[in-house]
Scaffold this active site. Structure first.
Site, mmCIF file in Angstrom:
data_model
loop_
_atom_site.group_PDB
_atom_site.id
_atom_site.type_symbol
_atom_site.label_atom_id
_atom_site.label_comp_id
_atom_site.label_asym_id
_atom_site.label_seq_id
_atom_site.Cartn_x
_atom_site.Cartn_y
_atom_site.Cartn_z
ATOM 1 N N LEU A 192 0.836 -1.194 0.000
ATOM 2 C CA LEU A 192 0.000 0.000 0.000
ATOM 3 C C LEU A 192 0.869 1.242 0.000
ATOM 4 O O LEU A 192 1.822 1.337 0.789
ATOM 5 C CB LEU A 192 -0.906 0.008 1.228
ATOM 6 C CG LEU A 192 -1.587 1.337 1.586
ATOM 7 C CD1 LEU A 192 -2.574 1.740 0.492
ATOM 8 C CD2 LEU A 192 -2.299 1.237 2.940
ATOM 9 N N SER A 193 0.571 2.200 -0.865
ATOM 10 C CA SER A 193 1.216 3.515 -0.876
ATOM 11 C C SER A 193 2.724 3.354 -1.051
ATOM 12 O O SER A 193 3.178 2.823 -2.055
ATOM 13 C CB SER A 193 0.848 4.267 0.401
ATOM 14 O OG SER A 193 1.230 5.621 0.324
ATOM 15 N N ALA A 194 3.532 3.792 -0.080
ATOM 16 C CA ALA A 194 4.971 3.592 -0.198
ATOM 17 C C ALA A 194 5.300 2.107 -0.294
ATOM 18 O O ALA A 194 6.234 1.710 -0.994
ATOM 19 C CB ALA A 194 5.691 4.212 0.991
#
Length: 490
Positions: A157-159
């Site tokens: 998720l995300s980074a």
């Protein structure tokens, strides 16, 4: 200790967009907390030289047989391994379908906001930093848990999604598939300064240029390439949805299959699934676009077969992305509680007829089947006893994706059939929406770039992104909006 990302960003803020990004980071920085090994999640030490200074946590279902798949799940900024273990839903399917899950964790010692270093080649390159530490965790799991080296997958998720993309590019010989939620294309940025441009979606490259970033991550590698799922909310203002398009372009180019969809259908949670098949007709890249969803991992708490996770910061109640990702990878095949346990897949599924509001299906009967489960757009809708079914009550001009699974006398499902897509004739009625520019963007009917708003689909200019400007948008076909202030015939 590495220079904190927040200090570096503050030293280079020069735009409203960058200020908004820093404000978003500040608003969540206080939520980070130490991981706690709870409910079956266990910390593992001594997994390798660990050049990226990561921590390894793992969930291994009791009695897991040898040669089971392995999933590596990477948390987002300000999160911990335990957050992802608790919120993502992966333990549920690890138990049901039989596989181990490794949850790598970074800390503030690596990055002030506990973000994986997807933007740093010293951390994301093959044999380097955090990426090398994750590869060591995979090797440890193969040796310690007997995980199947041909069925290793990575998600984030995300980074964590950005790092997952980097891992797929740097270690395509290790990972058979990946899933990137609200993440970034592989090797989009090579510095912390460049990370802001990637997140805002302002890095514009051709599919071939994006693909070259993957091919350059492991020069000389000739395949096979990982199969990639991409999850993105249309109202994500932390990682712009342009990144999902870039990811699609990147991995379809790597596969050499182009950017023309093989199929498009709808799933729960206002989700549009678009599939890009390889030369054999098997999905290689799949995008999941969630209308109106912000920045986070899609989850759907509940006890249903396709429900999972727990809502919280960056775990958004829409659809269980973990279930659909696992099915895309084939983790449910041949597993108790999943597909492939018992009866074979029905063959010959075909569309026998369509009307403006119905689709008729037939398929070849399966010996030993007591009934069949018919699924539309990923959700079961009927259990007929015979090898045919008519789905009614559909909207004109709508497309749907169907599969059929044979059930034995105990109701145990076998392997799902190949999917077919049917479109009802006619045109779906247009819909009209009058709202502020801000409300249109939040609802996924428009997008914002540089403080200005544009209608989704048509790109019609709507003016400033605020609550003072009001416009009427006409939707036809679904997901395509045009400016209709002068009149909107529904």
């Amino acid at each position: 200790m590495r220079p904190p990302i927040l200090r570096r960003l503050l030293g280079r803020v020069a735009s409203t967009a960058a200020l908004a990004l820093v404000a978003a980071l500040l608003s969540v920085a206080g939520t980070a907390r130490p991981a706690a090994a709870a409910g079956g999640l266990q910390q593992v030490t001594g997994f390798g030289s660990n050049p990226g200074n990561l921590q390894m946590y793992a969930y291994v279902p009791e009695g897991l047989p040898a040669n089971a798949p392995l999933v590596v799940a990477l948390h987002g900024c300000t999160q911990t391994a335990n957050d992802y273990y608790t919120g993502s839903g992966w333990p549920k399917y690890a138990d049901q379908w039989g596989f181990a899950v490794v949850f790598p964790q970074t800390t503030a010692a690596n990055n002030a906001l506990s973000c994986f270093g997807w933007f740093d080649p010293a951390e994301s390159g093959r044999g380097r930093g955090e990426a090398a530490s994750v590869a060591q965790m995979v090797e440890y799991a193969k040796q310690r848990y007997g995980s199947d080296g041909g069925r290793v997958y990575v998600t984030g998720l995300s980074a964590g999604g950005g790092m997952a993309a980097d891992l797929l590019a740097s270690y395509p010989d290790v990972f058979a598939g990946g899933s990137i939620a609200s993440g970034l294309p592989a090797q989009c940025a090579t510095s912390q300064v460049g990370a802001s441009s990637c997140q805002s979606g302002s890095v514009r490259l051709t599919p071939a240029q994006w693909g070259d970033k993957v091919r350059g991550s492991y020069p000389g590698y000739a395949g096979p390439w990982p199969r990639v799922a991409i999850w993105q909310g249309t109202a994500d203002y932390t990682v712009n949805q342009a990144n999902a398009t870039a990811l699609r372009d990147q991995w379809t180019d790597v596969w050499g299959i182009g950017q023309t969809p093989s199929a498009t259908d709808t799933l729960p949670g206002s989700t549009t699934r678009t599939t890009y098949d390889d030369a054999s007709g098997r999905p290689a890249v799949v995008t999941y676009s969630l209308a109106g969803m912000g920045h986070g991992l899609p989850v759907s708490p509940g006890s249903g077969a396709d429900q999972c996770g727990a809502t919280g910061a960056y775990f958004l109640n829409t659809i269980c992305s973990t279930y659909h990702t696992g099915v895309f990878w084939g983790l449910d095949q041949g597993a108790p509680g999943g597909g492939g346990d018992g009866l074979p897949a029905p063959s010959g599924l075909r569309v026998a007829g369509v009307t403006a509001n119905s689709v008729s299906l037939t398929w070849d009967a399966v010996e030993g089947a007591a009934s069949y489960a018919v699924s539309r757009d990923g959700a079961r809708i009927a259990s007929p006893a015979s090898a045919s079914y008519t789905d009614t009550g559909l909207a004109a001009g709508s497309s749907h994706r169907y599969t059929v699974t044979a059930l034995d006398a105990a109701g145990t499902p076998g392997t799902a059939s190949a999917a077919v897509t049917a479109t009802t004739p006619g045109s779906a009625p247009a819909r009209c929406f009058t709202a502020t520019n801000y409300a249109h963007v939040v609802a996924g009917r428009a997008r914002t770039t540089g403080g200005l708003v544009y209608a989704e689909g048509s790109g019609d200019a709507m003016g400033l992104y605020n609550v003072f400007v009001t416009h009427t948008l006409r939707e036809s076909p679904a997901g395509y909006f045009t400016l209709a202030d002068s009149g909107c015939a529904a």
